[in-house]
Design a protein around this motif. Structure first.
Motif, mmCIF file in Angstrom:
data_model
loop_
_atom_site.group_PDB
_atom_site.id
_atom_site.type_symbol
_atom_site.label_atom_id
_atom_site.label_comp_id
_atom_site.label_asym_id
_atom_site.label_seq_id
_atom_site.Cartn_x
_atom_site.Cartn_y
_atom_site.Cartn_z
ATOM 1 N N GLY A 137 0.818 -1.197 0.000
ATOM 2 C CA GLY A 137 0.000 0.000 0.000
ATOM 3 C C GLY A 137 0.855 1.250 0.000
ATOM 4 N N VAL A 138 0.218 2.386 -0.069
ATOM 5 C CA VAL A 138 0.909 3.673 -0.029
ATOM 6 C C VAL A 138 0.218 4.552 0.995
ATOM 7 N N ILE A 139 1.018 5.155 1.859
ATOM 8 C CA ILE A 139 0.481 6.056 2.874
ATOM 9 C C ILE A 139 1.408 7.263 2.945
ATOM 10 N N ASP A 140 0.843 8.439 3.146
ATOM 11 C CA ASP A 140 1.643 9.664 3.082
ATOM 12 C C ASP A 140 1.343 10.552 4.280
ATOM 13 N N PRO A 141 2.277 10.640 5.240
ATOM 14 C CA PRO A 141 2.026 11.452 6.424
ATOM 15 C C PRO A 141 2.133 12.948 6.196
ATOM 16 N N LEU A 142 2.602 13.347 4.993
ATOM 17 C CA LEU A 142 2.775 14.769 4.699
ATOM 18 C C LEU A 142 1.874 15.263 3.566
ATOM 19 N N GLY A 143 1.070 14.390 2.977
ATOM 20 C CA GLY A 143 0.106 14.810 1.969
ATOM 21 C C GLY A 143 0.730 15.401 0.719
ATOM 22 N N ARG A 144 1.640 14.667 0.106
ATOM 23 C CA ARG A 144 2.383 15.169 -1.056
ATOM 24 C C ARG A 144 1.475 15.643 -2.189
ATOM 25 N N ALA A 173 -3.503 19.611 -2.149
ATOM 26 C CA ALA A 173 -3.275 21.046 -2.322
ATOM 27 C C ALA A 173 -3.089 21.716 -0.972
ATOM 28 N N VAL A 174 -2.055 22.551 -0.884
ATOM 29 C CA VAL A 174 -1.769 23.272 0.352
ATOM 30 C C VAL A 174 -2.851 24.311 0.603
ATOM 31 N N GLY A 175 -3.261 24.456 1.860
ATOM 32 C CA GLY A 175 -4.258 25.461 2.210
ATOM 33 C C GLY A 175 -5.041 25.043 3.439
ATOM 34 N N ALA A 176 -6.104 25.774 3.721
ATOM 35 C CA ALA A 176 -6.883 25.536 4.932
ATOM 36 C C ALA A 176 -7.479 24.134 4.981
ATOM 37 N N ALA A 177 -7.891 23.602 3.839
ATOM 38 C CA ALA A 177 -8.541 22.290 3.812
ATOM 39 C C ALA A 177 -7.552 21.140 3.891
ATOM 40 N N PHE A 178 -6.273 21.430 3.810
ATOM 41 C CA PHE A 178 -5.253 20.386 3.705
ATOM 42 C C PHE A 178 -5.311 19.399 4.866
ATOM 43 N N TYR A 179 -5.387 19.890 6.105
ATOM 44 C CA TYR A 179 -5.234 18.998 7.255
ATOM 45 C C TYR A 179 -6.325 17.928 7.288
ATOM 46 N N GLY A 180 -7.566 18.324 7.114
ATOM 47 C CA GLY A 180 -8.649 17.347 7.114
ATOM 48 C C GLY A 180 -8.507 16.334 6.006
ATOM 49 N N ASP A 181 -8.081 16.794 4.820
ATOM 50 C CA ASP A 181 -7.874 15.883 3.699
ATOM 51 C C ASP A 181 -6.723 14.916 3.979
ATOM 52 N N LEU A 182 -5.681 15.406 4.652
ATOM 53 C CA LEU A 182 -4.542 14.557 4.994
ATOM 54 C C LEU A 182 -4.973 13.422 5.914
ATOM 55 N N ILE A 183 -5.657 13.750 7.006
ATOM 56 C CA ILE A 183 -6.066 12.731 7.967
ATOM 57 C C ILE A 183 -7.042 11.746 7.329
ATOM 58 N N GLN A 184 -7.947 12.250 6.512
ATOM 59 C CA GLN A 184 -8.863 11.364 5.799
ATOM 60 C C GLN A 184 -8.094 10.442 4.867
ATOM 61 N N GLY A 185 -7.082 10.983 4.191
ATOM 62 C CA GLY A 185 -6.285 10.178 3.269
ATOM 63 C C GLY A 185 -5.515 9.076 3.967
ATOM 64 N N VAL A 186 -4.985 9.361 5.138
ATOM 65 C CA VAL A 186 -4.287 8.323 5.908
ATOM 66 C C VAL A 186 -5.263 7.206 6.262
ATOM 67 N N ALA A 187 -6.453 7.582 6.703
ATOM 68 C CA ALA A 187 -7.464 6.573 7.041
ATOM 69 C C ALA A 187 -7.838 5.737 5.827
ATOM 70 N N ASP A 188 -8.021 6.386 4.677
ATOM 71 C CA ASP A 188 -8.390 5.664 3.463
ATOM 72 C C ASP A 188 -7.300 4.690 3.034
ATOM 73 N N SER A 189 -6.029 5.018 3.332
ATOM 74 C CA SER A 189 -4.936 4.118 2.984
ATOM 75 C C SER A 189 -5.059 2.782 3.697
ATOM 76 N N PHE A 190 -5.545 2.802 4.924
ATOM 77 C CA PHE A 190 -5.747 1.549 5.655
ATOM 78 C C PHE A 190 -6.928 0.771 5.088
ATOM 79 N N ASP A 191 -7.941 1.474 4.624
ATOM 80 C CA ASP A 191 -9.110 0.807 4.059
ATOM 81 C C ASP A 191 -8.758 -0.006 2.822
ATOM 82 N N VAL A 192 -7.841 0.505 1.993
ATOM 83 C CA VAL A 192 -7.531 -0.171 0.727
ATOM 84 C C VAL A 192 -6.353 -1.114 0.849
ATOM 85 N N CYS A 193 -5.687 -1.154 2.002
ATOM 86 C CA CYS A 193 -4.486 -1.968 2.173
ATOM 87 C C CYS A 193 -4.870 -3.364 2.657
ATOM 88 N N ARG A 194 -5.490 -4.105 1.778
ATOM 89 C CA ARG A 194 -5.885 -5.482 2.101
ATOM 90 C C ARG A 194 -5.470 -6.405 0.984
#
Length: 359
Positions: free
Chosen positions: A328-335, A338-359
């Motif tokens: 799988g692929v997981i990114d703790p820095l959200g490469r 897009a940088v900006g106010a919405a970034f943090y929520g998208d980052l945490i959601q993306g980390v969670a989604d990485s676990f969902d698809v890593c099967r």
């Protein structure tokens, strides 16, 4: 971009009419912190981001534009010297008059210690219900996932550990022969794990710190900072609840990460990595560590090995040779976010989604 945080970012722009004043010039270290500061500042201004998203924070070199931004800064918000020891010296030389806020050092921040060894030997993994017992501390992951964060926050003495990036370079030969049986690559990585932004409860705490710091520097706009922070804190609280539900079925997953950056996320949501290819500062692993991990993946029936876009993905392929584990692929820095106010929520959601698809 998640709908919740897209809406929240838009709302910040109209939440409070900004008062015309000298808004502080703000510098941040990494994109997650830039996002939190952006949420608090709203329409009043935009912070500067030092680090490029595709870079590792452990060994970043400042550009001339970064130096100029630091020289002009009124405030610098950064995770702390555990993550970016090079920034500590740069702030002292270039931004000595700025307010420097090491967020991981602030009151009520949850801190966890480094895990040791390729297989986190000092950690006994639980029964799939999110509980992990540590030699140095005990964290009930299900309790951490609740709203009583402050009762469980473990405030370690940040001065009891050495600079972990320094250990990646210094005295390697002197120590390695003492740790051959521990697969620790010879480094003493005791002390605070700096990847604390991956616990959104810490982000909730830091939003308040950012708001108060900016209000002290810019009292005329204090109401705006406060209102923006409260709005973002509410959004993050909702996100925590959503992700607890989303990840409930992943608590029995057996996975290995590229480097030990996810301790905070795991603790918050009841997950438990079974090892890491590299150390917490992303120091390249020894051949012995790779062999140990490969054997463990086969014997323990590891479901997934996580790579990261900032580091050598070829190492993951090497570890996976002869195993049936998924990559799988997981990114703790959200490469790729897009940088900006919405970034943090998208980052945490993306980390969670990485676990969902890593099967």
């Amino acid at each position: 971009m998640s709908r919740r945080f897209s809406c929240a970012a838009a709302a910040l722009a109209v939440s409070v009419s900004p008062v015309m004043a000298d808004v502080p010039k703000v510098v941040t270290d990494i994109a997650p912190i830039h996002s939190l500061v952006s949420q608090v500042m709203g329409d009043l201004g935009a912070p500067s981001l030092l680090m490029e998203q595709n870079a590792s924070p452990h060994d970043y070199a400042l550009r001339p534009s970064d130096a100029r931004n630091l020289q002009q800064a009124d405030a610098v918000f950064w995770v702390g010297s555990e993550l970016t020891p090079w920034l500590d010296e740069s702030i002292g030389k270039l931004a000595s008059k700025a307010v420097s806020v090491e967020l991981i050092e602030t009151q009520d921040s949850l801190t966890l210690e480094f895990r040791e060894g390729a297989l986190f030997e000092h950690h006994v993994h639980g029964d799939g219900e999110g509980q992990v017992d540590h030699d140095h501390e005990k964290h009930d992951h299900d309790e951490l996932a609740q709203d009583d964060h402050h009762e469980h926050a473990d405030h370690h003495d940040h001065h009891d550990h050495d600079d972990h990036d320094g250990h990646a370079q210094d005295d390697h030969d002197d120590h390695e022969h003492h740790n051959d049986d521990e697969s620790s690559d010879g480094h003493d990585h005791s002390g605070v794990d700096p990847h604390a932004w991956l616990d959104p409860q810490n982000a909730i705490t830091w939003l308040g710190v950012i708001s108060q710091t900016l209000s002290d520097l810019d009292p005329e706009n204090a109401a705006t900072y406060a209102q923006n922070a409260v709005s973002s804190q509410a959004d993050l609280a909702d996100l925590i609840t959503d992700l607890q539900n989303q990840l409930e079925g992943e608590r029995d997953m057996k996975f290995v990460v590229f480097h030990d950056a996810y301790h905070y996320f795991e603790a918050r949501f009841g997950l438990s990595a079974m090892g890491a290819i590299s150390l917490s500062d992303a120091t390249p692993p020894s051949p012995k560590r790779i062999v140990e991990l490969r054997n463990h993946i086969k014997e323990a029936g590891i479901d997934c090995v996580m790579s990261e876009p900032q580091f050598n993905m070829g190492l993951v392929d090497t570890v996976l040779e002869g195993t049936s584990a998924f990559k799988g692929v997981i990114d703790p820095l959200g490469r790729n976010i897009a940088v900006g106010a919405a970034f943090y929520g998208d980052l945490i959601q993306g980390v969670a989604d990485s676990f969902d698809v890593c099967r």
